[in-house]
Design an enzyme around this catalytic site. Structure first.
Site, PDB file in Angstrom:
ATOM      1  N   VAL A 113      44.061  42.692  38.927  1.00  0.00           N
ATOM      2  CA  VAL A 113      45.246  41.431  39.186  1.00  0.00           C
ATOM      3  C   VAL A 113      44.686  40.458  39.267  1.00  0.00           C
ATOM      4  O   VAL A 113      43.415  40.085  39.892  1.00  0.00           O
ATOM      5  CB  VAL A 113      46.022  42.179  40.560  1.00  0.00           C
ATOM      6  CG1 VAL A 113      47.118  41.093  40.745  1.00  0.00           C
ATOM      7  CG2 VAL A 113      46.431  43.414  40.292  1.00  0.00           C
TER       8      VAL A 113
ATOM      9  N   SER B  27      44.363  52.105  42.486  1.00  0.00           N
ATOM     10  CA  SER B  27      43.480  51.406  41.648  1.00  0.00           C
ATOM     11  C   SER B  27      43.219  52.016  40.343  1.00  0.00           C
ATOM     12  O   SER B  27      42.963  53.326  40.478  1.00  0.00           O
ATOM     13  CB  SER B  27      42.282  50.876  42.516  1.00  0.00           C
ATOM     14  OG  SER B  27      41.228  50.675  41.382  1.00  0.00           O
TER      15      SER B  27
ATOM     16  N   LYS C 155      40.476  55.261  47.376  1.00  0.00           N
ATOM     17  CA  LYS C 155      41.677  54.737  46.858  1.00  0.00           C
ATOM     18  C   LYS C 155      42.025  56.394  46.252  1.00  0.00           C
ATOM     19  O   LYS C 155      43.357  56.529  46.567  1.00  0.00           O
ATOM     20  CB  LYS C 155      41.701  54.119  45.716  1.00  0.00           C
ATOM     21  CG  LYS C 155      41.397  52.661  45.977  1.00  0.00           C
ATOM     22  CD  LYS C 155      42.671  51.907  46.758  1.00  0.00           C
ATOM     23  CE  LYS C 155      42.353  50.504  47.295  1.00  0.00           C
ATOM     24  NZ  LYS C 155      43.584  50.065  48.321  1.00  0.00           N
TER      25      LYS C 155
ATOM     26  N   VAL D  20      36.782  38.825  38.453  1.00  0.00           N
ATOM     27  CA  VAL D  20      36.163  38.077  37.558  1.00  0.00           C
ATOM     28  C   VAL D  20      36.873  36.780  37.161  1.00  0.00           C
ATOM     29  O   VAL D  20      36.355  35.771  36.722  1.00  0.00           O
ATOM     30  CB  VAL D  20      35.944  38.870  36.250  1.00  0.00           C
ATOM     31  CG1 VAL D  20      37.038  39.335  35.505  1.00  0.00           C
ATOM     32  CG2 VAL D  20      34.945  37.930  35.312  1.00  0.00           C
TER      33      VAL D  20
ATOM     34  N   TYR E  39      34.657  53.030  46.073  1.00  0.00           N
ATOM     35  CA  TYR E  39      35.930  52.511  46.220  1.00  0.00           C
ATOM     36  C   TYR E  39      36.990  53.346  45.650  1.00  0.00           C
ATOM     37  O   TYR E  39      37.998  53.346  46.352  1.00  0.00           O
ATOM     38  CB  TYR E  39      35.827  51.096  45.547  1.00  0.00           C
ATOM     39  CG  TYR E  39      37.110  50.453  45.453  1.00  0.00           C
ATOM     40  CD1 TYR E  39      37.893  49.814  46.611  1.00  0.00           C
ATOM     41  CD2 TYR E  39      37.626  50.049  44.129  1.00  0.00           C
ATOM     42  CE1 TYR E  39      39.016  49.131  46.548  1.00  0.00           C
ATOM     43  CE2 TYR E  39      38.870  49.471  44.119  1.00  0.00           C
ATOM     44  CZ  TYR E  39      39.420  48.983  45.179  1.00  0.00           C
ATOM     45  OH  TYR E  39      40.829  48.497  45.153  1.00  0.00           O
TER      46      TYR E  39
ATOM     47  N   ASP F 188      30.306  50.038  36.922  1.00  0.00           N
ATOM     48  CA  ASP F 188      31.413  49.222  36.088  1.00  0.00           C
ATOM     49  C   ASP F 188      31.996  50.607  34.948  1.00  0.00           C
ATOM     50  O   ASP F 188      31.204  51.213  34.667  1.00  0.00           O
ATOM     51  CB  ASP F 188      30.652  48.451  35.248  1.00  0.00           C
ATOM     52  CG  ASP F 188      31.350  47.032  35.635  1.00  0.00           C
ATOM     53  OD1 ASP F 188      31.875  46.659  36.261  1.00  0.00           O
ATOM     54  OD2 ASP F 188      31.237  45.924  34.528  1.00  0.00           O
TER      55      ASP F 188
ATOM     56  N   ILE G 227      46.890  39.275  47.172  1.00  0.00           N
ATOM     57  CA  ILE G 227      48.463  40.012  46.499  1.00  0.00           C
ATOM     58  C   ILE G 227      49.152  40.170  47.785  1.00  0.00           C
ATOM     59  O   ILE G 227      50.528  39.638  47.387  1.00  0.00           O
ATOM     60  CB  ILE G 227      48.153  41.403  46.133  1.00  0.00           C
ATOM     61  CG1 ILE G 227      47.064  41.444  44.826  1.00  0.00           C
ATOM     62  CG2 ILE G 227      49.394  41.988  45.512  1.00  0.00           C
ATOM     63  CD1 ILE G 227      46.371  42.746  44.464  1.00  0.00           C
TER      64      ILE G 227
HETATM   65  C1  UD1 Z   1      37.843  47.132  39.831  1.00  0.00           C
HETATM   66  C2  UD1 Z   1      38.973  47.949  39.045  1.00  0.00           C
HETATM   67  C3  UD1 Z   1      40.349  47.447  39.833  1.00  0.00           C
HETATM   68  C4  UD1 Z   1      40.488  47.160  41.191  1.00  0.00           C
HETATM   69  C5  UD1 Z   1      39.266  46.358  41.507  1.00  0.00           C
HETATM   70  C6  UD1 Z   1      38.852  45.719  42.987  1.00  0.00           C
HETATM   71  C7  UD1 Z   1      38.559  49.098  37.140  1.00  0.00           C
HETATM   72  C8  UD1 Z   1      38.778  49.182  35.638  1.00  0.00           C
HETATM   73  N1  UD1 Z   1      39.120  48.174  37.913  1.00  0.00           N
HETATM   74  O1  UD1 Z   1      38.010  46.164  38.998  1.00  0.00           O
HETATM   75  O2  UD1 Z   1      41.659  48.288  39.576  1.00  0.00           O
HETATM   76  O3  UD1 Z   1      41.479  46.827  41.983  1.00  0.00           O
HETATM   77  O4  UD1 Z   1      38.121  46.734  41.146  1.00  0.00           O
HETATM   78  O5  UD1 Z   1      37.909  44.712  43.147  1.00  0.00           O
HETATM   79  O6  UD1 Z   1      37.667  49.774  37.737  1.00  0.00           O
HETATM   80  N2  UD1 Z   1      32.056  40.278  35.894  1.00  0.00           N
HETATM   81  C9  UD1 Z   1      31.307  39.413  35.035  1.00  0.00           C
HETATM   82  N3  UD1 Z   1      31.212  38.493  35.788  1.00  0.00           N
HETATM   83  C10 UD1 Z   1      31.485  38.082  37.094  1.00  0.00           C
HETATM   84  C11 UD1 Z   1      32.216  39.026  37.685  1.00  0.00           C
HETATM   85  C12 UD1 Z   1      32.672  39.993  36.946  1.00  0.00           C
HETATM   86  O7  UD1 Z   1      31.042  39.778  33.738  1.00  0.00           O
HETATM   87  O8  UD1 Z   1      31.024  37.137  37.573  1.00  0.00           O
HETATM   88  C13 UD1 Z   1      32.517  41.826  35.056  1.00  0.00           C
HETATM   89  C14 UD1 Z   1      32.330  42.994  35.917  1.00  0.00           C
HETATM   90  O9  UD1 Z   1      31.218  43.428  35.436  1.00  0.00           O
HETATM   91  C15 UD1 Z   1      33.407  43.845  35.243  1.00  0.00           C
HETATM   92  C16 UD1 Z   1      34.512  42.859  34.743  1.00  0.00           C
HETATM   93  O10 UD1 Z   1      34.157  41.538  34.900  1.00  0.00           O
HETATM   94  O11 UD1 Z   1      33.063  44.351  34.019  1.00  0.00           O
HETATM   95  C17 UD1 Z   1      35.729  42.879  35.957  1.00  0.00           C
HETATM   96  O12 UD1 Z   1      35.329  42.997  37.240  1.00  0.00           O
HETATM   97  P1  UD1 Z   1      35.914  42.696  38.525  1.00  0.00           P
HETATM   98  O13 UD1 Z   1      36.845  41.620  38.316  1.00  0.00           O
HETATM   99  O14 UD1 Z   1      35.075  42.815  39.802  1.00  0.00           O
HETATM  100  O15 UD1 Z   1      36.933  44.033  38.403  1.00  0.00           O
HETATM  101  P2  UD1 Z   1      36.883  45.513  38.290  1.00  0.00           P
HETATM  102  O16 UD1 Z   1      35.536  46.207  38.994  1.00  0.00           O
HETATM  103  O17 UD1 Z   1      36.864  45.793  36.876  1.00  0.00           O
END
Ligand code: UD1
Length: 307
Positions: A170, A116, A144, A184, A140, A270, A11
């Site tokens: 983001v 966050s 924050k 993700v 985390y 999560d 970012i």
């Molecule tokens: C969280 C925070 C966000 C923060 C970020 C920092 C929340 C809602 N959001 O994001 O504000 O800035 O952490 O890292 O808490 N997943 C898969 N497959 C993958 C990777 C991830 O299914 O290969 C799933 C995760 O289990 C999750 C979702 O995708 O349910 C998003 O994961 P990720 O992108 O790591 O972000 P958050 O943990 O949601």
């Protein structure tokens, strides 16, 4: 002059790029733990200071002569904070405190802190509104929250203007897909670009307010100068929500792939659903999301395909 902490990160490099294109003078401080010099290689005239912001001498040098600080330096991962609570606390809490002390000493005009959505935890109602009680589910999220509260305290105690912008998931070009803690969308994008099967944790019906990076850059820079923003916590995102399954379907269609995802156990810590109320950002910052999810995904996929 602007100081962008974590300016060599995902970012941060977009914030720096935008500031330089507006003709602003920019200094970056970055430990290069998750940031990379390469992220700034295309931006001319940036003063890069490499160091750990938690070191008071680094924070002091970084803030000298600065008007606005965009504080993005952090180790930004929920699962990494569970695995490494002390190291992430050092970066996310001690780093922030050290920055605030230095900013106060050098009479910085305003510090905008990247917070966050994870702070909301599994709050019962959606969309998530800034006045809801915090419910951190991971170190985390707690780190924050402490950063936000230190900012507010420095505003009240010392009159140092601080604003916390709460980001929601983001994504965009230069997000690093290579760590087990990567966001993700970057992971899915790389899998699709390399024709590899992605993994979904849980049933894929968890939802997120995915936000293209240009939107958060715009909201963050508005927070630096908006007259009524000092002392506030403000959600900056798109205000929508989509499940991981639906997200993956869009990405797959955009790339013409027929790869099915693999499902595995849900990830601990999560959050189930996440969506922001962005009324306050509209009112205080004049913010409106500029780039839709679909358009942002297209721009992101196009970048990953060049990598
Ligand atoms: C969280 C925070 C966000 C923060 C970020 C920092 C929340 C809602 N959001 O994001 O504000 O800035 O952490 O890292 O808490 N997943 C898969 N497959 C993958 C990777 C991830 O299914 O290969 C799933 C995760 O289990 C999750 C979702 O995708 O349910 C998003 O994961 P990720 O992108 O790591 O972000 P958050 O943990 O949601």
């Amino acid at each position: 002059m602007y100081l962008v902490t974590g300016g060599a990160g995902f970012i941060g490099s977009h914030v720096v790029e935008e500031l330089v294109s507006r003709g602003e003078q920019v200094r970056v401080v970055d430990s290069l733990v998750t940031g990379r010099r390469d992220n700034l290689a295309h931006v001319p005239g940036v003063d890069l200071l490499v160091g750990d912001l938690a070191d008071p001498a680094v924070a002091d040098r970084a803030t000298l002569g600065v008007d606005y600080v965009v504080h993005l330096a952090a180790i930004p991962s929920v699962p990494r904070s569970i695995a490494e609570p002390i190291a992430t606390n050092h970066a996310n809490v001690t780093g922030t405190l050290s920055l605030l002390v230095a900013a106060q000493r050098h009479a910085v005009t305003r510090v905008v802190f990247a917070s966050s959505s994870s702070i909301y935890g599994n709050a019962a109602t959606l969309p998530k509104q800034e006045d809801m009680p915090p419910a951190p589910l991971s170190p985390y999220a707690l780190q924050k929250l402490i950063g936000e509260q230190y900012g507010k305290l420095f505003y009240e105690l010392h009159g140092l203007e601080t604003v916390a912008v709460r980001y929601f998931n983001v994504f965009g070009p230069r997000q690093d897909p290579s760590s087990p803690y990567s966001g993700v969308i970057s992971v899915f994008a790389r899998c699709l670009a390399e024709h590899r099967q992605p993994t979904i944790y849980g049933d894929g019906e968890q939802t997120r307010d995915f936000t293209y990076v240009r939107n958060v850059v715009d909201g963050t820079l508005r927070a630096c100068t908006a007259p009524r923003a000092a002392g506030q916590v403000i959600n900056v995102s798109c205000g929508g929500r989509i499940s991981l399954n639906a997200l993956y379907r869009i990405m797959r269609e955009q790339t013409g792939s027929d790869l099915e995802p693999r499902f595995t156990d849900p990830r601990i810590g999560d959050v189930r659903d996440s969506q922001a109320d962005i009324t306050r950002a509209r009112e205080l910052l004049g913010y409106v999301p500029l780039v839709s999810l679909e358009e942002g995904l297209r721009l992101t996929m196009a970048w990953f395909e060049t990598q």
